[in-house]
Write an enzyme that holds these catalytic residues in place. Structure first.
Site, mmCIF file in Angstrom:
data_model
loop_
_atom_site.group_PDB
_atom_site.id
_atom_site.type_symbol
_atom_site.label_atom_id
_atom_site.label_comp_id
_atom_site.label_asym_id
_atom_site.label_seq_id
_atom_site.Cartn_x
_atom_site.Cartn_y
_atom_site.Cartn_z
ATOM 1 N N GLU A 240 -21.621 -52.796 48.079
ATOM 2 C CA GLU A 240 -21.682 -53.308 46.698
ATOM 3 C C GLU A 240 -20.318 -53.006 46.098
ATOM 4 O OE1 GLU A 240 -24.224 -54.908 45.529
ATOM 5 O OE2 GLU A 240 -25.669 -54.452 47.098
ATOM 6 N N CYS A 274 -18.734 -53.064 37.228
ATOM 7 C CA CYS A 274 -18.428 -54.000 38.317
ATOM 8 C C CYS A 274 -18.567 -55.432 37.827
ATOM 9 C CB CYS A 274 -19.350 -53.741 39.494
ATOM 10 S SG CYS A 274 -21.098 -53.691 39.025
HETATM 11 P P1 NAD Z 1 -14.110 -45.841 44.968
HETATM 12 O O1 NAD Z 1 -14.149 -46.848 46.057
HETATM 13 O O2 NAD Z 1 -12.823 -45.178 44.679
HETATM 14 O O3 NAD Z 1 -15.152 -44.667 45.250
HETATM 15 C C1 NAD Z 1 -16.541 -44.898 45.365
HETATM 16 C C2 NAD Z 1 -17.148 -43.778 46.196
HETATM 17 O O4 NAD Z 1 -16.672 -43.900 47.517
HETATM 18 C C3 NAD Z 1 -16.775 -42.369 45.745
HETATM 19 O O5 NAD Z 1 -17.879 -41.539 45.941
HETATM 20 C C4 NAD Z 1 -15.638 -41.999 46.682
HETATM 21 O O6 NAD Z 1 -15.513 -40.633 46.897
HETATM 22 C C5 NAD Z 1 -16.069 -42.712 47.946
HETATM 23 N N1 NAD Z 1 -14.975 -43.102 48.820
HETATM 24 C C6 NAD Z 1 -13.787 -43.653 48.485
HETATM 25 N N2 NAD Z 1 -13.066 -43.904 49.591
HETATM 26 C C7 NAD Z 1 -13.821 -43.517 50.636
HETATM 27 C C8 NAD Z 1 -13.627 -43.526 52.038
HETATM 28 N N3 NAD Z 1 -12.509 -43.972 52.595
HETATM 29 N N4 NAD Z 1 -14.627 -43.071 52.825
HETATM 30 C C9 NAD Z 1 -15.782 -42.640 52.288
HETATM 31 N N5 NAD Z 1 -16.017 -42.576 50.975
HETATM 32 C C10 NAD Z 1 -15.047 -43.019 50.155
HETATM 33 O O7 NAD Z 1 -14.687 -46.572 43.683
HETATM 34 P P2 NAD Z 1 -14.862 -45.977 42.214
HETATM 35 O O8 NAD Z 1 -13.535 -45.931 41.553
HETATM 36 O O9 NAD Z 1 -15.685 -44.760 42.245
HETATM 37 O O10 NAD Z 1 -15.765 -47.103 41.537
HETATM 38 C C11 NAD Z 1 -15.258 -48.239 40.939
HETATM 39 C C12 NAD Z 1 -15.403 -49.431 41.844
HETATM 40 O O11 NAD Z 1 -16.771 -49.601 42.204
HETATM 41 C C13 NAD Z 1 -15.000 -50.719 41.158
HETATM 42 O O12 NAD Z 1 -14.306 -51.526 42.062
HETATM 43 C C14 NAD Z 1 -16.338 -51.339 40.790
HETATM 44 O O13 NAD Z 1 -16.297 -52.719 40.597
HETATM 45 C C15 NAD Z 1 -17.180 -50.947 41.970
HETATM 46 N N6 NAD Z 1 -18.598 -50.983 41.654
HETATM 47 C C16 NAD Z 1 -19.380 -51.950 42.221
HETATM 48 C C17 NAD Z 1 -20.711 -52.044 41.885
HETATM 49 C C18 NAD Z 1 -21.601 -53.116 42.451
HETATM 50 O O14 NAD Z 1 -22.811 -53.040 42.264
HETATM 51 N N7 NAD Z 1 -21.074 -54.124 43.137
HETATM 52 C C19 NAD Z 1 -21.270 -51.128 40.989
HETATM 53 C C20 NAD Z 1 -20.448 -50.154 40.445
HETATM 54 C C21 NAD Z 1 -19.109 -50.081 40.782
#
Ligand code: NAD
Length: 523
Positions: A240, A274
Site C-alpha cells: 500500500e 496517501c
Molecule cells: P516509509 O516507506 O519511509 O516507511 C514506512 C515503514 O516502512 C516504516 O515503518 C519504516 O521503518 C519501514 N521501512 C522503510 N524502509 C524500509 C526497508 N527498506 N525495509 C523494511 N522496512 C522499511 O514511509 P513513511 O514516510 O512512513 O510513510 C509515508 C508514505 O506512506 C507515503 O508515501 C504515503 O503515501 C504512504 N502511505 C500509503 C498508504 C496507502 O494506504 N497506500 C497509507 C499511508 C501512507
C-alpha cells in the site's frame, strides 16, 4: 543480506514542539527472530480458535479501544502532530468499525464454497474451496495514520486466524507500543499480536524473516526495497504505497461547497495522507476564478498549530526531512513560474515543523509538485480546456491510488471515473474510505498491489485451498495411462459415451474430445 544496525534505541519527538517524548528499543536481528518464532508458536493455538471466539475477542478489543480513546487520541496528536479531532475521526473510527464488521462478516466471507465442474469428463468430481489462515503476518506501517493503518491490518489478519508481528514507524513507536497494550488489555493470548520497535533496519529484518506474508504500507521506494528483501524467502507482499491524487473539477461544481471539499482534501493531516488531493485540474468554465478565490480565502482562514490544541485545523509536518521536501517542491515550482496565492513558507516561529497551507497556480507537469508525491500542505491548480485533457493529465502519473471528481452531473462523473487509472475514485469527496472496512483499498501502478479491507482484503490473508473429491473412486480416468488400445472396458465405454455410436479408439477418442471441447465456444 547482512543488516547493519547502528543504534540499539530510537528516539521519538513531538513534531509540534520538537520535544523528546521517549526512547525505545531498536529490535535486533535476534529479537526479530525470537518475535517471529513466538508468533508461529502462538499461531498453533490461535488458528484453531473458532470464528466465534475470534469475533468475541474483536468485540472486546473494540470496547478496550473505546475505553482508552481519549488517551490514544492525545498520544497520536502528540507523537505525529495531527489535530485532535482527526485523531478521533480518522484514526479510531475505522478500527472500531472494523472490529464489528470483521467480527460479523469474516466467517461468512470465508466459509467453504462448493464448485461444480463443467467439463463432462470431470462430472464425478466435487470441488471444495476452503480458506485457511496463512500463519505469521508481518506488518510494517507508516507514521501518517499510525493507529488506523496498523490496526485495520491486524484486525483483519487475526480475524482470519493469523498471528501478527507489527513494526510501527520509527517516527511513532509509542503509538505502536500502545497498540500492543490494547491487545493485552483485551485479553488476547500472548504473541497473537507482537510489537517490535525500530527503524528501517528492523523493518528489513522483519521482511527477511520467516513470516508467511508481509503487509507493507509506506513509500514507493520503501515498498520496492521490502519486496526485494522478501524475495529471498519468496514471501508474498501486499503493498500500500504513495499517491499523487488528482481532483477533477467540472464547470458545474458548486463553488463554496467544492472549495471546502478541496481544501479539506488537500490539507487534512497537513497534506500528509496517501490519498491527499495533490493536484487539481479545473475544466475551463465561468466559475474558475471564483472557485480559486474561494479556495484561497478558505485556506487563509485555516489555523496552523499543535494538533493537541482543539482550535488547530492544520498541524505540523512530521519532521525536518518532510518539511524540506515540501519546501523544495514549492521553491522549484516558484522558480519555474508558479504563482503562490497563499502560504508558501515554513513557520519556524511556531516552534515545530510547520508549513503554511499553500495554493499554487500557473503550474505544469515539468514541476515536481505536479508529478512527485509532495506529502505536505500544497494544492497546485491547473485550468484545462476539456474533461479529456483533465483525464489525460490525471493519468499522467506513476501513481494510481485515488482520484476525485467534483460535479453535479453524477452520470458524467461515473463515466470519467471509469477512465481514471486508480484504485478508488471519489465522486464529490476525498480520502474518507481509506479506513472503511467494507470496501477495498489499494492502488495501481506505483501505488502498490493487492487490496486491503473488505472481502478482497480477507482473501489476501488466507491460503485459498482447493480440495477435490472424486465420487467415482476405482474408476479408470480416460486421460490416465495407457494411451494405447489396451484400455479397460470401462475406459472404452467412456469413449463410446462421449462419441455415441461412432467407433473410435481410445486415443483418437480423447483427441476428438479435446478438439471439440476447444472449439465449443465458437459454435
Ligand atoms: P516509509 O516507506 O519511509 O516507511 C514506512 C515503514 O516502512 C516504516 O515503518 C519504516 O521503518 C519501514 N521501512 C522503510 N524502509 C524500509 C526497508 N527498506 N525495509 C523494511 N522496512 C522499511 O514511509 P513513511 O514516510 O512512513 O510513510 C509515508 C508514505 O506512506 C507515503 O508515501 C504515503 O503515501 C504512504 N502511505 C500509503 C498508504 C496507502 O494506504 N497506500 C497509507 C499511508 C501512507
Amino acid at each position: 543480506m547482512v543488516i547493519e544496525q547502528s543504534a540499539t534505541t530510537i528516539k521519538t519527538y513531538n513534531p509540534a514542539t520538537k520535544e523528546l517524548l521517549g526512547e525505545v528499543a531498536q529490535a535486533s536481528a535476534k529479537e526479530v527472530e525470537q518475535a517471529v518464532a513466538a508468533s508461529w508458536q502462538a499461531f498453533e493455538s490461535w488458528q484453531a480458535t473458532s470464528f466465534k471466539e475470534r469475533s468475541k475477542a474483536l468485540l472486546k478489543l473494540r470496547k478496550v479501544i473505546s475505553q482508552n480513546a481519549d488517551e490514544i487520541a492525545k498520544l497520536i496528536s502528540n507523537e505525529v502532530g495531527k489535530p485532535i479531532c482527526e485523531s478521533y475521526m480518522a484514526e479510531m473510527v475505522g478500527p472500531l468499525d472494523a472490529c464489528v464488521w470483521f467480527a460479523e462478516n469474516t466467517e461468512k466471507a470465508l466459509e467453504d464454497q462448493s464448485i461444480a465442474m463443467t467439463n463432462p469428463l470431470l462430472l464425478s468430481k466435487q470441488s471444495i474451496i476452503s480458506f485457511e489462515p496463512l500463519g505469521v503476518v508481518g506488518i510494517i506501517s507508516p507514521w501518517n495514520y499510525p493507529f488506523a493503518i496498523p490496526m485495520m491490518s491486524i484486525i483483519m489478519a487475526i480475524a482470519c486466524g493469523n498471528t501478527v508481528v507489527l513494526k510501527p514507524s520509527e517516527k511513532c513507536p509509542l503509538i505502536g507500543i500502545k497498540i500492543g497494550e490494547l491487545f493485552k488489555q483485551a485479553g488476547f493470548p500472548d504473541n497473537v499480536v507482537t510489537i517490535i520497535t525500530g527503524g528501517r533496519s528492523t523493518g528489513a529484518l522483519l521482511s527477511q524473516s520467516k513470516v508467511a506474508k508481509l503487509i507493507f504500507t509506506g513509500s514507493a521506494i520503501g515498498g520496492s526495497k521490502v519486496m526485494a528483501q522478501a524475495a529471498e524467502n519468496l514471501t508474498p507482499v501486499s503493498l500500500e504505497l504513495g499517491g499523487k491524487d488528482a481532483a477533477i473539477v467540472l464547470p458545474d461544481a458548486p463553488v463554496a461547497w467544492t472549495a471546502r471539499g478541496l481544501v479539506w482534501g488537500a490539507f487534512t493531516n497537513c497534506g500528509q495522507a496517501c490519498a491527499s488531493i495533490e493536484r487539481v485540474y479545473m475544466v475551463k468554465g465561468p466559475n474558475n476564478q471564483k472557485l480559486i478565490d474561494e479556495i484561497v480565502s478558505q485556506t487563509k482562514k485555516l489555523e496552523l498549530g499543535p494538533g493537541i490544541n482543539p482550535n488547530s485545523d492544520v498541524g505540523p509536518m512530521i519532521d525536518d526531512e518532510q518539511l524540506a521536501k515540501v519546501e523544495s517542491h514549492v521553491e522549484q515550482a516558484k522558480a519555474s513560474g508558479a504563482n503562490v496565492l497563499c502560504g508558501g513558507k515554513k513557520r519556524d516561529d511556531l516552534g515545530g515543523y510547520f508549513y503554511e497551507p499553500t495554493v499554487l497556480t500557473n503550474v505544469n507537469h515539468s514541476m515536481d509538485v505536479m508529478l512527485q508525491e509532495t506529502f505536505g500542505p500544497v494544492m497546485p491548480i491547473v485550468i484545462v480546456e476539456s474533461e479529456d485533457e483533465a483525464i489525460d493529465l490525471a493519468n499522467e502519473s506513476h501513481y494510481g491510488l485515488s482520484a476525485s471528481i467534483w460535479t453535479r452531473n453524477l452520470s458524467k462523473a461515473e463515466d470519467i471515473a471509469r477512465d481514471l487509472e486508480a484504485g478508488t475514485i471519489f465522486i464529490n469527496d476525498g480520502l474518507f474510505s481509506f479506513a472503511s472496512p467494507q470496501v477495498p483499498w489499494g492502488g495501481s501502478k506505483k501505488s502498490g498491489g493487492g487490496r486491503t479491507h473488505s472481502y478482497f482484503g480477507l482473501l489476501d490473508l488466507v491460503n485459498i485451498k482447493h480440495i477435490t473429491i472424486d465420487s467415482a473412486g476405482g474408476m479408470n480416468r480416460l486421460w490416465w495411462y495407457p494411451y494405447g488400445k489396451s484400455r479397460t472396458k470401462l475406459a472404452r465405454a467412456g469413449v463410446s459415451f462421449l462419441h455415441g455410436n461412432n467407433p473410435v479408439d481410445t486415443v483418437q477418442g480423447l483427441i476428438n474430445f479435446a478438439t471439440n471441447f476447444l472449439q465449443k465456444p465458437k459454435s
